[in-house]
Design an enzyme around this catalytic site. Sequence first.
Site, PDB file in Angstrom:
ATOM      1  N   ARG A   1      12.373  16.738  39.984  1.00 14.11           N
ATOM      2  CA  ARG A   1      13.399  16.120  39.386  1.00 14.11           C
ATOM      3  C   ARG A   1      13.301  14.789  40.112  1.00 14.11           C
ATOM      4  NH1 ARG A   1      14.296  19.681  36.244  1.00 14.11           N
ATOM      5  NH2 ARG A   1      16.300  20.723  36.105  1.00 14.11           N
TER       6      ARG A   1
ATOM      7  N   HIS B   1       8.432  14.352  31.320  1.00 14.10           N
ATOM      8  CA  HIS B   1       9.071  15.526  31.554  1.00 14.10           C
ATOM      9  C   HIS B   1       8.633  16.755  30.935  1.00 14.10           C
ATOM     10  CE1 HIS B   1      13.044  16.965  33.601  1.00 14.10           C
ATOM     11  NE2 HIS B   1      12.114  18.054  33.508  1.00 14.10           N
TER      12      HIS B   1
END
Length: 306
Positions: free
Chosen positions: A221, A269
């Site tokens: 993250r 991502h």
Amino acid sequence: MRISFCCTDTRAEPWLQGLRAALPEAEIEEWHPGAAAADHAVVWAPPQQFLDEQAGLRGIFNIGAGVDALMKLRLPAAARVVRLDDAGMGVQMAEYVCHALIRHFRELAGYERDMAEGRWSFRRPRLREDYPVGILGLGVLGQRVAQAVRQFEFPVRGWSRSPRTVEGVACFAGDEQLDDFLAGTRVLVCLLPLTPQTEGILNRHTLGRLLPGAYLINVARGAHLVEADLLALLDSGQLAGATLDVFRTEPLPPEHPFWREPRLVLTPHTSARTLRDESIAQIARKIRALERGEAIAGVVDPSRGY
């Protein structure tokens, strides 16, 4: 049995078709405000209104590995939050990390620059023993990545909150062993869940403990990383570079300094995407097991956040 589907930024119809085929005995509908009460839910980034209205849920199945956003909401008291164990993400994560690791280790970016400029040149081969790889987080994905890295004969180290044993991996655990883990690592791979305890864990102190000229690969993250500290450590030479797949703000804003830093490799991502068919099959198995009163894997501990 009634199942409610509530997934933000996800095309509902393919999921609904797959879930209905996998669970023909269930009534499965996309959620809308005021919908009938459901027994279980399949979710991604649901609004608080959904959870408030569906107070009787027994199972909440998240269609991604990370549950940090979900755990920030007020959840029904009796509901178990269930994350995907792997569902095809492990092999994707392993290939992404191995690609980033080998691209750095073999200095392929340098060769690409040379070829683009018409230069035929060689670099002295590096030794694998000089590039121990440390995996921060030894859950399902972390262990899969560690085993993949081992196939290329790098020394592999791993750190987790609680003690783990992984074949061929030097394992460290707890805050008291974190510095020792970092001090013997030259390529650091972050695969931690995001919790209040791990937010900002990639900072000036921790990255500064790595072996000189270290390299960072963050596929967990964006909030794990203190971005200003990364840039400062690149400038000091403590870090040679980084591959980043996740960011505090996504999409990464055009004015962000990361775009202008040539020692960074940025991807949007995409290191491990949810594979719908595999995820549906896993969710269906777990829902049936819960209905039979059986234990299942992947149940989130609210006190730990993963």
